[in-house]
Design a protein around this motif. Structure first.
Motif, PDB file in Angstrom:
ATOM      1  N   PRO A   1      24.333  21.166 -38.915  1.00  0.00           N
ATOM      2  CA  PRO A   1      24.032  21.312 -37.493  1.00  0.00           C
ATOM      3  C   PRO A   1      22.922  22.336 -37.256  1.00  0.00           C
ATOM      4  O   PRO A   1      22.682  23.225 -38.080  1.00  0.00           O
ATOM      5  N   ARG A   2      22.255  22.166 -36.117  1.00  0.00           N
ATOM      6  CA  ARG A   2      21.226  23.118 -35.692  1.00  0.00           C
ATOM      7  C   ARG A   2      21.526  23.506 -34.255  1.00  0.00           C
ATOM      8  O   ARG A   2      21.977  22.677 -33.464  1.00  0.00           O
ATOM      9  N   PHE A   3      21.263  24.758 -33.924  1.00  0.00           N
ATOM     10  CA  PHE A   3      21.611  25.277 -32.605  1.00  0.00           C
ATOM     11  C   PHE A   3      20.406  25.920 -31.935  1.00  0.00           C
ATOM     12  O   PHE A   3      19.592  26.576 -32.571  1.00  0.00           O
ATOM     13  N   LYS A   4      20.350  25.717 -30.627  1.00  0.00           N
ATOM     14  CA  LYS A   4      19.372  26.394 -29.787  1.00  0.00           C
ATOM     15  C   LYS A   4      20.147  26.962 -28.611  1.00  0.00           C
ATOM     16  O   LYS A   4      21.021  26.291 -28.063  1.00  0.00           O
ATOM     17  N   VAL A   5      19.842  28.182 -28.203  1.00  0.00           N
ATOM     18  CA  VAL A   5      20.652  28.873 -27.199  1.00  0.00           C
ATOM     19  C   VAL A   5      19.769  29.388 -26.068  1.00  0.00           C
ATOM     20  O   VAL A   5      18.635  29.806 -26.288  1.00  0.00           O
ATOM     21  N   LYS A   6      20.337  29.347 -24.857  1.00  0.00           N
ATOM     22  CA  LYS A   6      19.737  29.995 -23.695  1.00  0.00           C
ATOM     23  C   LYS A   6      20.689  31.096 -23.255  1.00  0.00           C
ATOM     24  O   LYS A   6      21.899  30.899 -23.212  1.00  0.00           O
ATOM     25  N   VAL A   7      20.118  32.258 -22.928  1.00  0.00           N
ATOM     26  CA  VAL A   7      20.917  33.353 -22.393  1.00  0.00           C
ATOM     27  C   VAL A   7      20.524  33.563 -20.931  1.00  0.00           C
ATOM     28  O   VAL A   7      19.349  33.581 -20.594  1.00  0.00           O
ATOM     29  N   ASN A   8      21.541  33.676 -20.088  1.00  0.00           N
ATOM     30  CA  ASN A   8      21.331  33.956 -18.677  1.00  0.00           C
ATOM     31  C   ASN A   8      21.543  35.451 -18.483  1.00  0.00           C
ATOM     32  O   ASN A   8      22.643  35.963 -18.651  1.00  0.00           O
TER      33      ASN A   8
ATOM     34  N   SER B   1      20.301  27.610 -37.910  1.00  0.00           N
ATOM     35  CA  SER B   1      21.355  26.923 -38.661  1.00  0.00           C
ATOM     36  C   SER B   1      22.757  27.350 -38.227  1.00  0.00           C
ATOM     37  O   SER B   1      23.720  26.636 -38.505  1.00  0.00           O
ATOM     38  N   THR B   2      22.893  28.494 -37.549  1.00  0.00           N
ATOM     39  CA  THR B   2      24.205  28.910 -37.032  1.00  0.00           C
ATOM     40  C   THR B   2      24.077  29.280 -35.557  1.00  0.00           C
ATOM     41  O   THR B   2      23.003  29.680 -35.086  1.00  0.00           O
ATOM     42  N   LEU B   3      25.186  29.161 -34.864  1.00  0.00           N
ATOM     43  CA  LEU B   3      25.220  29.511 -33.449  1.00  0.00           C
ATOM     44  C   LEU B   3      24.941  31.005 -33.266  1.00  0.00           C
ATOM     45  O   LEU B   3      24.228  31.410 -32.350  1.00  0.00           O
ATOM     46  N   ARG B   4      25.487  31.806 -34.135  1.00  0.00           N
ATOM     47  CA  ARG B   4      25.280  33.255 -34.050  1.00  0.00           C
ATOM     48  C   ARG B   4      23.802  33.620 -34.169  1.00  0.00           C
ATOM     49  O   ARG B   4      23.292  34.461 -33.426  1.00  0.00           O
ATOM     50  N   GLN B   5      23.108  33.010 -35.111  1.00  0.00           N
ATOM     51  CA  GLN B   5      21.676  33.273 -35.272  1.00  0.00           C
ATOM     52  C   GLN B   5      20.906  32.879 -34.014  1.00  0.00           C
ATOM     53  O   GLN B   5      20.008  33.594 -33.572  1.00  0.00           O
ATOM     54  N   ALA B   6      21.276  31.743 -33.433  1.00  0.00           N
ATOM     55  CA  ALA B   6      20.589  31.267 -32.228  1.00  0.00           C
ATOM     56  C   ALA B   6      20.848  32.202 -31.044  1.00  0.00           C
ATOM     57  O   ALA B   6      19.941  32.478 -30.247  1.00  0.00           O
TER      58      ALA B   6
END
Length: 120
Positions: free
Chosen positions: A31-38, A51-56
């Motif tokens: 899996p690959r993850f991309k994150v937005k922070v509000n 590659s990890t949610l934490r890294q994203a």
């Protein structure tokens, strides 16, 4: 590390804590993850898929911190930081006044009850 710094910054400046939302793509085995922070109504996105949610999440927090530090404090943030001490000072003045009135009332009551025949 960046998530902690962003959260501490929000707490210091009386802003709601940051919230994260993620996009997951790819097969289950990779899996690959991309994150937005509000952060205070502004959205900051991780620059690439991780590659990890934490890294994203850390990547998005890093973008937010770097952007905010380059921009300087917002007007809303400056208002919160500058006005809060005055609000706190006013609140403390009211509390002290109430305590003074209460203590004065107790002292007067004690004085009136302490000596027989002396009623003021």
């Amino acid at each position: 590390m960046y998530k902690n710094q962003l959260q501490e910054f929000a707490q210091r400046t009386c802003i709601n804590l940051p919230s994260y939302s993620s996009i997951r793509e790819g097969p289950d085995h990779a899996p690959r993850f991309k994150v937005k922070v509000n952060f205070d109504g502004e959205f900051f996105e991780s620059p690439k898929f991780c590659s990890t949610l934490r890294q994203a999440e850390h990547a998005a927090a890093e973008v937010a911190l770097k952007t905010l530090s380059q921009r300087g404090p917002s007007r809303a943030l400056a208002t919160r930081v500058l006005v809060f001490p005055y609000i706190l000072n006013s609140f403390l003045s009211v509390v002290i006044s109430i305590q003074f009135i209460f203590i004065s009332s107790i002292e007067m009551y004690s004085f009136n009850m302490g000596v027989e025949g002396w009623n003021f």
